[in-house]
Enzyme design. Structure first.
Site, PDB file in Angstrom:
ATOM      1  N   LYS A 202       0.839  -1.011   0.462  1.00 13.59           N
ATOM      2  CA  LYS A 202      -0.031  -0.002  -0.232  1.00 13.59           C
ATOM      3  C   LYS A 202       0.662   1.476  -0.140  1.00 13.59           C
ATOM      4  O   LYS A 202       2.213   0.516   1.020  1.00 13.59           O
ATOM      5  CB  LYS A 202      -1.029  -0.191   1.394  1.00 13.59           C
ATOM      6  CG  LYS A 202      -1.572   0.520   1.620  1.00 13.59           C
ATOM      7  CD  LYS A 202      -2.594   0.958   3.033  1.00 13.59           C
ATOM      8  CE  LYS A 202      -3.274   2.316   3.346  1.00 13.59           C
ATOM      9  NZ  LYS A 202      -4.019   2.257   4.372  1.00 13.59           N
TER      10      LYS A 202
HETATM   11  C1  5RP Z   1      -2.833   3.691   8.925  1.00 13.75           C
HETATM   12  C2  5RP Z   1      -3.148   3.078   7.920  1.00 13.75           C
HETATM   13  C3  5RP Z   1      -4.826   3.666   7.259  1.00 13.75           C
HETATM   14  O1  5RP Z   1      -5.326   1.944   7.211  1.00 13.75           O
HETATM   15  C4  5RP Z   1      -4.214   3.637   5.611  1.00 13.75           C
HETATM   16  O2  5RP Z   1      -3.689   5.521   6.667  1.00 13.75           O
HETATM   17  C5  5RP Z   1      -6.151   4.810   5.732  1.00 13.75           C
HETATM   18  O3  5RP Z   1      -5.963   5.381   4.873  1.00 13.75           O
HETATM   19  P1  5RP Z   1      -6.354   6.576   4.346  1.00 13.75           P
HETATM   20  O4  5RP Z   1      -4.817   7.419   4.428  1.00 13.75           O
HETATM   21  O5  5RP Z   1      -7.182   6.524   3.419  1.00 13.75           O
HETATM   22  O6  5RP Z   1      -6.778   7.487   5.675  1.00 13.75           O
HETATM   23  O7  5RP Z   1      -2.273   2.117   7.411  1.00 13.75           O
HETATM   24  O8  5RP Z   1      -1.028   4.293   8.749  1.00 13.75           O
END
Ligand code: 5RP
Length: 292
Positions: A202
């Site tokens: 991710k």
């Molecule tokens: C926290 C994470 C979160 O799941 C992620 O950042 C969530 O997504 P968004 O940035 O879209 O709120 O991994 O570190």
């Protein structure tokens, strides 16, 4: 008693070769059946993409805006998500076990917004992930961060556990303190995660060169949404990320902090699964927002 062998050769259809299916996800063809099956519950095999709803923020920042009441604010969105990314605490306490969606379980933790964020460890045992029947385990990786080495080794430990039981690992690239969020940084961070065994990575979207990040990463990349921005900008970002090689989104705040979260997640779906233009997806968002 064995059945009488009165079949003909035709019963075995010897003229039809058995199909060997290619697996639809990038870099995942050599994985074991259980891994592929779990990945197929996260990523839609028809589009090759996912709308993963990230609601794990509480593990280091408490009840952030939009997540004060997961039961009231998030459960109504579940039908529109392919997968839910969350902690075991919220899963057990709030989410019905009859959930017809895959779960990506946050398994790293140990830090809070009050101190150094990269000081994480593995905070969930593999046995609990198995017990909860999760489809992947998520670990934060802080390349360039103060505890870079520990966070990378947290990930490899989880990858090794998961490989033993057929559970994929999602590596979440967290931006280190002094690192710029650019394609160069994300090429480095995502590639390190994939080289060391992550099955999904991710990362954030960058305007300049995101396609080089996805191209250099041999496994599927999902895009994090980041801080709340106007709906049209979030839809444009998701659209560009997918067109530039992401296998969907793992989005949180831009969905659950929207004024109309259910409409927003459906608009995100249109962009991710149907390659709808951001403008048409926004029109869908507006139309759904007007519905009672
Ligand atoms: C926290 C994470 C979160 O799941 C992620 O950042 C969530 O997504 P968004 O940035 O879209 O709120 O991994 O570190």
């Amino acid at each position: 008693m064995p059945e009488a062998d009165d079949k003909t050769a035709q019963d075995y259809a010897p003229q039809i070769p058995q199909k060997t299916e290619d697996f639809f996800l990038k870099g995942s063809g050599a994985l074991e059946w259980g891994m592929k099956n779990r990945l197929s519950r996260i990523f839609n095999p028809a589009s090759g993409r996912t709308v993963m709803l990230a609601i794990d923020h509480g593990y280091f920042q408490g009840p952030t805006s939009g997540l004060e009441r997961v039961d009231l604010n998030i459960l109504p969105l579940v039908p529109y998500a392919d997968s839910l990314m969350l902690t075991r605490g919220i899963l057990r306490s709030v989410v019905p076990a009859a959930l017809p969606k895959s779960v990506v379980l946050r398994v790293s933790g140990g830090a809070s917004i009050l101190k150094e964020l990269s000081a994480e460890g593995v905070a969930v045992d593999i046995e609990d992930s198995i017990r909860l029947n999760v489809c992947a385990m998520a670990v934060q990786v802080f390349v360039g961060g103060e505890h870079e080495r520990d966070s990378i080794l947290n990930m490899t430990k989880v990858v090794d556990w998961g490989n033993r039981y057929g559970i994929p690992t999602l590596a979440v690239t967290a931006v280190g303190k002094d690192m710029k969020r650019d394609a160069r940084y994300f090429r480095l961070a995502t590639r390190i995660c994939a080289e060391l065994g992550a099955h999904i990575v991710k990362t954030y979207y960058v305007e300049d060169g995101f396609e080089t990040v996805t191209a250099a990463c041999p496994v599927p990349i999902v895009m994090a949404g980041g801080k709340k921005i106007p709906e049209i900008d979030a839809l444009r970002m998701a659209s560009k990320a997918c067109l530039e090689g992401a296998a969907g989104v793992d989005m949180g705040r831009n969905i659950f902090q929207s004024e109309h979260p259910a409409a927003m997640i459906q608009a995100v779906r249109a962009v991710v699964h149907r390659d709808e233009t951001p403008e048409k997806a926004l029109a869908l968002y507006e139309e759904l927002s007007r519905q009672p």
